[in-house]
Scaffold this active site. Structure first.
Site, PDB file in Angstrom:
ATOM      1  N   GLY A   1       3.925 -53.837   7.736  1.00  0.00           N
ATOM      2  CA  GLY A   1       3.061 -54.480   8.732  1.00  0.00           C
ATOM      3  C   GLY A   1       1.993 -55.337   8.071  1.00  0.00           C
TER       4      GLY A   1
ATOM      5  N   TYR B   1      15.890 -38.464   9.034  1.00  0.00           N
ATOM      6  CA  TYR B   1      15.456 -39.870   9.118  1.00  0.00           C
ATOM      7  C   TYR B   1      16.643 -40.774   9.419  1.00  0.00           C
ATOM      8  CZ  TYR B   1      13.412 -44.195   6.990  1.00  0.00           C
ATOM      9  OH  TYR B   1      12.955 -45.470   6.707  1.00  0.00           O
TER      10      TYR B   1
ATOM     11  N   ASN C   1      15.017 -50.690  -0.508  1.00  0.00           N
ATOM     12  CA  ASN C   1      13.721 -50.077  -0.828  1.00  0.00           C
ATOM     13  C   ASN C   1      12.628 -51.151  -0.913  1.00  0.00           C
ATOM     14  OD1 ASN C   1      15.854 -48.231  -1.641  1.00  0.00           O
ATOM     15  ND2 ASN C   1      14.243 -46.974  -2.507  1.00  0.00           N
TER      16      ASN C   1
ATOM     17  N   HIS D   1       7.178 -43.293  -2.013  1.00  0.00           N
ATOM     18  CA  HIS D   1       8.406 -43.795  -2.620  1.00  0.00           C
ATOM     19  C   HIS D   1       8.200 -43.964  -4.124  1.00  0.00           C
ATOM     20  CE1 HIS D   1       9.233 -45.051   1.622  1.00  0.00           C
ATOM     21  NE2 HIS D   1      10.422 -44.626   1.277  1.00  0.00           N
TER      22      HIS D   1
HETATM   23  P1  NAP Z   1       4.109 -46.992   6.193  1.00  0.00           P
HETATM   24  O1  NAP Z   1       3.418 -47.815   5.172  1.00  0.00           O
HETATM   25  O2  NAP Z   1       4.123 -45.514   6.023  1.00  0.00           O
HETATM   26  O3  NAP Z   1       3.502 -47.346   7.614  1.00  0.00           O
HETATM   27  C1  NAP Z   1       3.890 -46.641   8.743  1.00  0.00           C
HETATM   28  C2  NAP Z   1       3.208 -47.258   9.938  1.00  0.00           C
HETATM   29  O4  NAP Z   1       3.612 -46.549  11.115  1.00  0.00           O
HETATM   30  C3  NAP Z   1       1.687 -47.187   9.886  1.00  0.00           C
HETATM   31  O5  NAP Z   1       1.143 -48.354  10.458  1.00  0.00           O
HETATM   32  C4  NAP Z   1       1.375 -45.966  10.768  1.00  0.00           C
HETATM   33  O6  NAP Z   1       0.093 -46.030  11.353  1.00  0.00           O
HETATM   34  C5  NAP Z   1       2.455 -46.120  11.819  1.00  0.00           C
HETATM   35  N1  NAP Z   1       2.774 -44.862  12.494  1.00  0.00           N
HETATM   36  C6  NAP Z   1       3.346 -43.753  11.929  1.00  0.00           C
HETATM   37  N2  NAP Z   1       3.466 -42.776  12.862  1.00  0.00           N
HETATM   38  C7  NAP Z   1       2.976 -43.293  14.032  1.00  0.00           C
HETATM   39  C8  NAP Z   1       2.827 -42.776  15.332  1.00  0.00           C
HETATM   40  N3  NAP Z   1       3.224 -41.530  15.648  1.00  0.00           N
HETATM   41  N4  NAP Z   1       2.251 -43.572  16.277  1.00  0.00           N
HETATM   42  C9  NAP Z   1       1.859 -44.828  15.982  1.00  0.00           C
HETATM   43  N5  NAP Z   1       1.986 -45.382  14.760  1.00  0.00           N
HETATM   44  C10 NAP Z   1       2.534 -44.617  13.790  1.00  0.00           C
HETATM   45  O7  NAP Z   1       5.631 -47.445   6.339  1.00  0.00           O
HETATM   46  P2  NAP Z   1       6.354 -48.786   5.903  1.00  0.00           P
HETATM   47  O8  NAP Z   1       6.906 -48.558   4.531  1.00  0.00           O
HETATM   48  O9  NAP Z   1       5.496 -49.966   6.187  1.00  0.00           O
HETATM   49  O10 NAP Z   1       7.605 -48.761   6.881  1.00  0.00           O
HETATM   50  C11 NAP Z   1       7.724 -49.680   7.978  1.00  0.00           C
HETATM   51  C12 NAP Z   1       9.147 -49.620   8.483  1.00  0.00           C
HETATM   52  O11 NAP Z   1      10.033 -49.998   7.445  1.00  0.00           O
HETATM   53  C13 NAP Z   1       9.592 -48.228   8.935  1.00  0.00           C
HETATM   54  O12 NAP Z   1      10.329 -48.327  10.132  1.00  0.00           O
HETATM   55  C14 NAP Z   1      10.458 -47.742   7.783  1.00  0.00           C
HETATM   56  O13 NAP Z   1      11.410 -46.808   8.231  1.00  0.00           O
HETATM   57  C15 NAP Z   1      11.063 -49.033   7.312  1.00  0.00           C
HETATM   58  N6  NAP Z   1      11.546 -49.041   5.918  1.00  0.00           N
HETATM   59  C16 NAP Z   1      10.683 -48.780   4.888  1.00  0.00           C
HETATM   60  C17 NAP Z   1      11.164 -48.791   3.584  1.00  0.00           C
HETATM   61  C18 NAP Z   1      10.259 -48.506   2.402  1.00  0.00           C
HETATM   62  O14 NAP Z   1      10.786 -48.457   1.266  1.00  0.00           O
HETATM   63  N7  NAP Z   1       8.958 -48.342   2.575  1.00  0.00           N
HETATM   64  C19 NAP Z   1      12.512 -49.086   3.336  1.00  0.00           C
HETATM   65  C20 NAP Z   1      13.353 -49.367   4.411  1.00  0.00           C
HETATM   66  C21 NAP Z   1      12.845 -49.347   5.689  1.00  0.00           C
HETATM   67  P3  NAP Z   1      -1.226 -45.481  10.569  1.00  0.00           P
HETATM   68  O15 NAP Z   1      -1.435 -46.388   9.384  1.00  0.00           O
HETATM   69  O16 NAP Z   1      -2.314 -45.606  11.547  1.00  0.00           O
HETATM   70  O17 NAP Z   1      -0.898 -44.078  10.159  1.00  0.00           O
HETATM   71  P1  GDP Z   2      15.145 -43.201  -1.841  1.00  0.00           P
HETATM   72  O1  GDP Z   2      15.743 -44.528  -2.193  1.00  0.00           O
HETATM   73  O2  GDP Z   2      15.133 -42.957  -0.387  1.00  0.00           O
HETATM   74  O3  GDP Z   2      15.774 -42.091  -2.626  1.00  0.00           O
HETATM   75  O4  GDP Z   2      13.611 -43.329  -2.151  1.00  0.00           O
HETATM   76  P2  GDP Z   2      12.569 -43.093  -3.324  1.00  0.00           P
HETATM   77  O5  GDP Z   2      11.688 -44.256  -3.377  1.00  0.00           O
HETATM   78  O6  GDP Z   2      11.918 -41.785  -3.044  1.00  0.00           O
HETATM   79  O7  GDP Z   2      13.382 -43.126  -4.719  1.00  0.00           O
HETATM   80  C1  GDP Z   2      13.878 -41.999  -5.221  1.00  0.00           C
HETATM   81  C2  GDP Z   2      14.431 -42.123  -6.615  1.00  0.00           C
HETATM   82  O8  GDP Z   2      13.387 -42.332  -7.583  1.00  0.00           O
HETATM   83  C3  GDP Z   2      15.096 -40.807  -6.951  1.00  0.00           C
HETATM   84  O9  GDP Z   2      16.149 -41.014  -7.859  1.00  0.00           O
HETATM   85  C4  GDP Z   2      13.940 -40.038  -7.614  1.00  0.00           C
HETATM   86  O10 GDP Z   2      14.414 -38.995  -8.449  1.00  0.00           O
HETATM   87  C5  GDP Z   2      13.286 -41.167  -8.416  1.00  0.00           C
HETATM   88  N1  GDP Z   2      11.854 -40.915  -8.709  1.00  0.00           N
HETATM   89  C6  GDP Z   2      11.318 -40.827  -9.954  1.00  0.00           C
HETATM   90  N2  GDP Z   2      10.014 -40.579  -9.886  1.00  0.00           N
HETATM   91  C7  GDP Z   2       9.689 -40.535  -8.575  1.00  0.00           C
HETATM   92  C8  GDP Z   2       8.460 -40.336  -7.869  1.00  0.00           C
HETATM   93  O11 GDP Z   2       7.367 -40.161  -8.428  1.00  0.00           O
HETATM   94  N3  GDP Z   2       8.528 -40.387  -6.493  1.00  0.00           N
HETATM   95  C9  GDP Z   2       9.706 -40.605  -5.833  1.00  0.00           C
HETATM   96  N4  GDP Z   2       9.692 -40.664  -4.485  1.00  0.00           N
HETATM   97  N5  GDP Z   2      10.880 -40.772  -6.468  1.00  0.00           N
HETATM   98  C10 GDP Z   2      10.864 -40.746  -7.823  1.00  0.00           C
END
Ligand code: NAP
Ligand code: GDP
Length: 325
Positions: free
Chosen positions: A17, A144, A173, A187
Site C-alpha cells: 500500500g 493463507y 515475494n 518475510h
Molecule cells: P503488510 O505490510 O503486512 O500490510 C498489511 C495491511 O493490511 C496493513 O495496511 C494492515 O493495516 C492491513 N490489515 C491487516 N489486517 C487488517 C484488518 N483486519 N482490517 C483492516 N486492515 C487490515 O502486508 P503487505 O506485504 O503489504 O501485503 C499486501 C498484500 O500483498 C496482501 O494481500 C498479501 O497477501 C499480498 N502479498 C504480499 C507478499 C509479500 O511478500 N509481502 C507477497 C505476495 C502477496 P495496519 O497497518 O493498520 O495493521
Molecule cells: P515464503 O516464500 O513464503 O517461504 O516466505 P519467506 O519470506 O518467509 O521466505 C522463507 C525462506 O527464507 C525459507 O527458505 C526460510 O528458511 C528462509 N529464511 C532465512 N532466514 C529467514 C528469516 O529470518 N525469516 C524468514 N521468514 N525466512 C528466512
C-alpha cells in the site's frame, strides 16, 4: 454525473500500500496520479475489515468506484506455520467482506492480491496463472493459500452471476520500504536485514534460517506498485496475472543473504541454522503473460532494490515495524 474515480486501497499502510502511495505521488510518467482520480489509503484504524459492519461503514463513507484490495493477515514462513487457522479465517472474512460490499456498492473494478504461495506444492515448472487450483498448497501455509485461492473462485462467481469486474494479481515475494522488519514474523528479506544490522551494530552472530538453498523470485514493492496501477487502469481480464521478475532472476536464500551482507556493510561471517525450516523449495513462476502485455517494463535490479530497502530501514529504525514497539 461525476466521472471522478474514487480508488479505495485497503491495507494502505502496509508494504504494498505504501509503495502504491509513493508511486501515485512521485511517478512523473504514466504511473503517477491522473486527473480525475481520488486515492484513499486505508489502515486497520479505519475499521477492522473482518467485520462486515465496519466494512460497510467504510464503503458508505468513501463511496469508492474502484478498489485495490491488499489488506490481509500477512507474514513470513514462520508466522504462517504458527497461525494456520488465523491465516485462513481472518483472510476469508476480510476477502468476503470486501468483495461482497464492493458488489453491493456496484464498484466498477476490484483488484485483489493473491500470492505465489497459493500454487500447488507438487507441480511442474514454471508455474502459470492456470495452475492455481491444481493440487494442495504447501503444508507450511495452507491456511493463507486456501483463503487466497478463494478470491479467484469468488471473482469468477461474481462475474458469471452478476457481470462484476473483479480480478486479481499474483505477486512473487515482495520487499521494500515500509516492510515488516520484525525479527520473528517477517518475510526473509526484512528479517535478515534487521538481523544483519544488529549483528553489525552489536558484534553478535548473524544466522540465516534453513539451508540457504530454497529459490525465490523477489519483486521490489515500487515495481509491483506500478504494475498494480497498470492493472487497475488497463487490465480487463477476470483471470489473474502473475506480477514477477523473470525465471532467470530467481535467487537462492544464500544469494539474498550475500546481497544483504553487502548492503548493510557487515564484515563478519554468517551461518545457516539448519534446525529451522526451509519451507517450499521453490515456486518458480512464469511472467510470460505480463511480458506479453508490458514487454518494455523495467524492473529495478535486485541489488539496487535491496540497497534502497536497507537504507530505508536504517533511516527509519525508530518508526519501522521492528517488533520493538
Ligand atoms: P503488510 O505490510 O503486512 O500490510 C498489511 C495491511 O493490511 C496493513 O495496511 C494492515 O493495516 C492491513 N490489515 C491487516 N489486517 C487488517 C484488518 N483486519 N482490517 C483492516 N486492515 C487490515 O502486508 P503487505 O506485504 O503489504 O501485503 C499486501 C498484500 O500483498 C496482501 O494481500 C498479501 O497477501 C499480498 N502479498 C504480499 C507478499 C509479500 O511478500 N509481502 C507477497 C505476495 C502477496 P495496519 O497497518 O493498520 O495493521
Ligand atoms: P515464503 O516464500 O513464503 O517461504 O516466505 P519467506 O519470506 O518467509 O521466505 C522463507 C525462506 O527464507 C525459507 O527458505 C526460510 O528458511 C528462509 N529464511 C532465512 N532466514 C529467514 C528469516 O529470518 N525469516 C524468514 N521468514 N525466512 C528466512
Amino acid at each position: 454525473m461525476s466521472n471522478e474515480k474514487v480508488i479505495l486501497v485497503t491495507g494502505g499502510s502496509g508494504l504494498v500500500g505504501k509503495a502504491i502511495e509513493w508511486v501515485i505521488e512521485n511517478d512523473n510518467g504514466k504511473y503517477g496520479k491522473q486527473e480525475g482520480e481520488k486515492w484513499i489509503f486505508l489502515t486497520s484504524k479505519d475499521g477492522d475489515l473482518r467485520s462486515a459492519e465496519a466494512t460497510r461503514a467504510i464503503f458508505e463513507k468513501y463511496k469508492p468506484t474502484h478498489v485495490i484490495h491488499l489488506a490481509a493477515l500477512v507474514g513470513g514462513l514462520f508466522k504462517n506455520m504458527k497461525y494456520k487457522l488465523d491465516f485462513l479465517r481472518d483472510n476469508l472474512l476480510i476477502n468476503d467482506n470486501i468483495l461482497h460490499t464492493a458488489h453491493e456498492h456496484k464498484v466498477k473494478k476490484v483488484v485483489s492480491c493473491l500470492s505465489t504461495c497459493v500454487f500447488p506444492d507438487k507441480t511442474t515448472y514454471p508455474i502459470d496463472e492456470t495452475m492455481i487450483h491444481n493440487g494442495p498448497p504447501h503444508e507450511s501455509n495452507f491456511g493463507y493459500a486456501y483463503a487466497k485461492r478463494l478470491i479467484d473462485t469468488q471473482n469468477k462467481a461474481y462475474h458469471d452471476q452478476f457481470g462484476d469486474h473483479f480480478t486479481s494479481v499474483i505477486p512473487t515475494n515482495v520487499f521494500g520500504p515500509h516492510d515488516n522488519y520484525d525479527l520473528q514474523d517477517s518475510h526473509v528479506i526484512p528479517g535478515l536485514v534487521h538481523k544483519c544490522y544488529l549483528a553489525k551494530k552489536n558484534g553478535t552472530p548473524f544466522a540465516v534460517a534453513g539451508t540457504g538453498k530454497p529459490l525465490r523470485q523477489f519483486i521490489y514493492s515500487r515495481d509491483l506498485a506500478k504494475l498494480f496501477v497498470w492493472v487497475l487502469r488497463e487490465y480487463e481480464e477476470i483471470d489473474p496475472i502473475i506480477l514477477s521478475v523473470g525465471e532467470k532472476d530467481e535467487v537462492s536464500i544464500k544469494d539474498v543473504a550475500d546481497a544483504i551482507v553487502k548492503s548493510v556493510g557487515f564484515e563478519g561471517d554468517y551461518t545457516f541454522d539448519t534446525s529451522k525450516a526451509d519451507g517450499q523449495y521453490k515456486k518458480t513462476a512464469s511472467n510470460a503473460k505480463l511480458m506479453k502485455y508490458l514487454p518494455d517494463f523495467q524492473f529495478t535490479p535486485f541489488e539496487v532494490a535491496v540497497k534502497e530497502s536497507t537504507e530505508w530501514f536504517i533511516q527509519n529504525y525508530d518508526s519501522a515495524r521492528t517488533g520493538n514497539h
